[in-house]
Design a protein around this motif. Structure first.
Motif, PDB file in Angstrom:
ATOM      1  N   GLY A   1       6.021  45.634  34.628  1.00 45.41           N
ATOM      2  CA  GLY A   1       5.836  44.408  35.385  1.00 45.41           C
ATOM      3  C   GLY A   1       5.232  44.672  36.752  1.00 45.41           C
ATOM      4  O   GLY A   1       4.928  45.802  37.132  1.00 45.41           O
ATOM      5  N   SER A   2       5.075  43.612  37.500  1.00 53.83           N
ATOM      6  CA  SER A   2       4.389  43.692  38.788  1.00 53.83           C
ATOM      7  C   SER A   2       5.103  44.584  39.797  1.00 53.83           C
ATOM      8  O   SER A   2       4.457  45.218  40.628  1.00 53.83           O
ATOM      9  CB  SER A   2       4.201  42.290  39.368  1.00 53.83           C
ATOM     10  OG  SER A   2       3.334  41.539  38.543  1.00 53.83           O
ATOM     11  N   THR A   3       6.435  44.656  39.734  1.00 53.76           N
ATOM     12  CA  THR A   3       7.144  45.503  40.701  1.00 53.76           C
ATOM     13  C   THR A   3       6.879  46.986  40.454  1.00 53.76           C
ATOM     14  O   THR A   3       7.197  47.815  41.304  1.00 53.76           O
ATOM     15  CB  THR A   3       8.666  45.252  40.685  1.00 53.76           C
ATOM     16  OG1 THR A   3       9.187  45.557  39.390  1.00 53.76           O
ATOM     17  CG2 THR A   3       8.991  43.830  41.103  1.00 53.76           C
ATOM     18  N   SER A   4       6.267  47.317  39.324  1.00 55.05           N
ATOM     19  CA  SER A   4       5.955  48.716  39.019  1.00 55.05           C
ATOM     20  C   SER A   4       4.548  49.105  39.457  1.00 55.05           C
ATOM     21  O   SER A   4       4.141  50.249  39.246  1.00 55.05           O
ATOM     22  CB  SER A   4       6.109  48.981  37.519  1.00 55.05           C
ATOM     23  OG  SER A   4       5.069  48.368  36.776  1.00 55.05           O
TER      24      SER A   4
ATOM     25  N   ARG B   1       0.781  47.963  32.451  1.00 53.52           N
ATOM     26  CA  ARG B   1       1.215  48.598  33.698  1.00 53.52           C
ATOM     27  C   ARG B   1       0.279  49.737  34.088  1.00 53.52           C
ATOM     28  O   ARG B   1      -0.178  49.816  35.233  1.00 53.52           O
ATOM     29  CB  ARG B   1       2.640  49.140  33.531  1.00 53.52           C
ATOM     30  CG  ARG B   1       3.133  49.910  34.753  1.00 53.52           C
ATOM     31  CD  ARG B   1       4.223  50.895  34.450  1.00 53.52           C
ATOM     32  NE  ARG B   1       3.813  51.915  33.518  1.00 53.52           N
ATOM     33  CZ  ARG B   1       4.653  52.683  32.840  1.00 53.52           C
ATOM     34  NH1 ARG B   1       5.964  52.535  32.979  1.00 53.52           N
ATOM     35  NH2 ARG B   1       4.214  53.603  32.016  1.00 53.52           N
ATOM     36  N   ASP B   2      -0.033  50.602  33.145  1.00 55.70           N
ATOM     37  CA  ASP B   2      -0.870  51.768  33.444  1.00 55.70           C
ATOM     38  C   ASP B   2      -2.279  51.348  33.859  1.00 55.70           C
ATOM     39  O   ASP B   2      -2.873  51.939  34.761  1.00 55.70           O
ATOM     40  CB  ASP B   2      -0.918  52.717  32.255  1.00 55.70           C
ATOM     41  CG  ASP B   2       0.430  53.350  31.963  1.00 55.70           C
ATOM     42  OD1 ASP B   2       1.354  53.268  32.814  1.00 55.70           O
ATOM     43  OD2 ASP B   2       0.587  53.925  30.865  1.00 55.70           O
ATOM     44  N   TYR B   3      -2.797  50.310  33.204  1.00 56.57           N
ATOM     45  CA  TYR B   3      -4.126  49.802  33.547  1.00 56.57           C
ATOM     46  C   TYR B   3      -4.141  49.257  34.977  1.00 56.57           C
ATOM     47  O   TYR B   3      -5.047  49.566  35.760  1.00 56.57           O
ATOM     48  CB  TYR B   3      -4.526  48.716  32.549  1.00 56.57           C
ATOM     49  CG  TYR B   3      -5.823  48.014  32.861  1.00 56.57           C
ATOM     50  CD1 TYR B   3      -7.033  48.705  32.829  1.00 56.57           C
ATOM     51  CD2 TYR B   3      -5.841  46.661  33.184  1.00 56.57           C
ATOM     52  CE1 TYR B   3      -8.229  48.054  33.109  1.00 56.57           C
ATOM     53  CE2 TYR B   3      -7.024  46.013  33.453  1.00 56.57           C
ATOM     54  CZ  TYR B   3      -8.219  46.712  33.419  1.00 56.57           C
ATOM     55  OH  TYR B   3      -9.399  46.060  33.700  1.00 56.57           O
ATOM     56  N   LEU B   4      -3.141  48.462  35.320  1.00 55.49           N
ATOM     57  CA  LEU B   4      -3.084  47.925  36.684  1.00 55.49           C
ATOM     58  C   LEU B   4      -2.940  49.050  37.708  1.00 55.49           C
ATOM     59  O   LEU B   4      -3.599  49.020  38.750  1.00 55.49           O
ATOM     60  CB  LEU B   4      -1.940  46.923  36.828  1.00 55.49           C
ATOM     61  CG  LEU B   4      -2.124  45.579  36.124  1.00 55.49           C
ATOM     62  CD1 LEU B   4      -0.857  44.741  36.248  1.00 55.49           C
ATOM     63  CD2 LEU B   4      -3.331  44.827  36.650  1.00 55.49           C
TER      64      LEU B   4
ATOM     65  N   LEU C   1       0.955  45.323  44.496  1.00 55.27           N
ATOM     66  CA  LEU C   1       0.896  44.024  43.834  1.00 55.27           C
ATOM     67  C   LEU C   1       2.104  43.180  44.244  1.00 55.27           C
ATOM     68  O   LEU C   1       3.239  43.649  44.205  1.00 55.27           O
ATOM     69  CB  LEU C   1       0.879  44.215  42.318  1.00 55.27           C
ATOM     70  CG  LEU C   1       0.733  42.983  41.435  1.00 55.27           C
ATOM     71  CD1 LEU C   1      -0.566  42.224  41.731  1.00 55.27           C
ATOM     72  CD2 LEU C   1       0.761  43.399  39.965  1.00 55.27           C
ATOM     73  N   SER C   2       1.856  41.937  44.632  1.00 55.90           N
ATOM     74  CA  SER C   2       2.979  41.051  44.927  1.00 55.90           C
ATOM     75  C   SER C   2       3.691  40.707  43.626  1.00 55.90           C
ATOM     76  O   SER C   2       3.133  40.860  42.532  1.00 55.90           O
ATOM     77  CB  SER C   2       2.506  39.789  45.645  1.00 55.90           C
ATOM     78  OG  SER C   2       1.771  38.979  44.769  1.00 55.90           O
ATOM     79  N   SER C   3       4.915  40.242  43.769  1.00 57.17           N
ATOM     80  CA  SER C   3       5.710  39.961  42.582  1.00 57.17           C
ATOM     81  C   SER C   3       6.856  39.037  42.925  1.00 57.17           C
ATOM     82  O   SER C   3       7.225  38.884  44.089  1.00 57.17           O
ATOM     83  CB  SER C   3       6.280  41.275  42.027  1.00 57.17           C
ATOM     84  OG  SER C   3       7.073  41.036  40.875  1.00 57.17           O
TER      85      SER C   3
ATOM     86  N   VAL D   1      13.024  43.219  39.256  1.00 57.63           N
ATOM     87  CA  VAL D   1      12.575  44.468  38.657  1.00 57.63           C
ATOM     88  C   VAL D   1      12.594  44.317  37.136  1.00 57.63           C
ATOM     89  O   VAL D   1      13.618  43.980  36.543  1.00 57.63           O
ATOM     90  CB  VAL D   1      13.466  45.641  39.112  1.00 57.63           C
ATOM     91  CG1 VAL D   1      13.146  46.905  38.335  1.00 57.63           C
ATOM     92  CG2 VAL D   1      13.300  45.868  40.612  1.00 57.63           C
ATOM     93  N   ASP D   2      11.437  44.555  36.517  1.00 60.97           N
ATOM     94  CA  ASP D   2      11.308  44.492  35.060  1.00 60.97           C
ATOM     95  C   ASP D   2      11.454  45.885  34.476  1.00 60.97           C
ATOM     96  O   ASP D   2      10.839  46.847  34.968  1.00 60.97           O
ATOM     97  CB  ASP D   2       9.945  43.925  34.662  1.00 60.97           C
ATOM     98  CG  ASP D   2       9.861  42.435  34.867  1.00 60.97           C
ATOM     99  OD1 ASP D   2      10.563  41.704  34.149  1.00 60.97           O
ATOM    100  OD2 ASP D   2       9.086  41.991  35.734  1.00 60.97           O
TER     101      ASP D   2
END
Length: 179
Positions: free
Chosen positions: A41-44, A125-128, A48-50, A54-55
């Protein structure tokens, strides 16, 4: 109504999120005997804002067998609520959340090891993490959606899904190019 079920608020990236994940991971180890507990998720994604939630994804051989009464009791003692209606149509994916003082602190996705859905979450996640332009694109879309749906969580989630799907397609192409 509890704000954790209705409101959406994005906050800037918080350097504490990885530590929060590690703390949650330690707690989850008491309930799950698996090697795969990952921050998603975004917290990872640094920068990146989120939502301040925590996902986590937990990979297990069999979701239904894993989420037996004994495991669910351990998770409940840790403050996690099992939401069987989430992803009900997918036997390879179950969802829990933890809410403290009307704040969602953690989302836990229990997914079958090797499933397309689990692999997609990790790939996204890895792509971001590897693609700053994708982070900017995702950030802009999320900011636009939260401006429209800040008080309608379900609509925010539903409208964000096509954005995630489009980025996931780019992530799959990125993965093929990276090989």
């Amino acid at each position: 109504m509890n704000r954790a079920y209705s409101e959406v608020a994005l906050v800037p990236y918080d350097e504490r999120w990885p530590r929060r994940f590690e703390s949650t991971k330690k707690e989850l180890r008491a309930a799950f005997s698996t090697d795969l507990i990952e921050h998603i998720g975004s917290t990872s994604v640094p920068g990146l804002s989120s939502k301040d939630t925590v996902d986590v994804v937990v990979g297990v051989p069999d979701v239904v067998r894993t989420l037996n009464p004994r495991t669910l009791s351990k998770l409940s003692a840790l403050g996690f609520e099992y939401i069987p209606s989430s992803f009900a149509a997918d036997a390879d994916h179950s969802f829990l959340h933890r809410i403290i003082q009307e704040q969602r602190t953690d989302h836990v996705h229990v997914m079958r090891l090797g499933s397309d859905a689990l692999q997609g979450r990790l790939l996204f996640r890895d792509y971001l993490r590897a693609t700053p332009a994708a982070v900017i694109e995702y950030e802009q879309a999320k900011q636009e959606l939260v401006a429209r749906f800040h008080d309608r969580r379900d609509d925010y989630v539903a409208q964000k899904q096509p954005v995630v799907e489009a980025l996931l397609e780019k992530a799959r192409a990125w993965m093929k190019e990276s090989r």
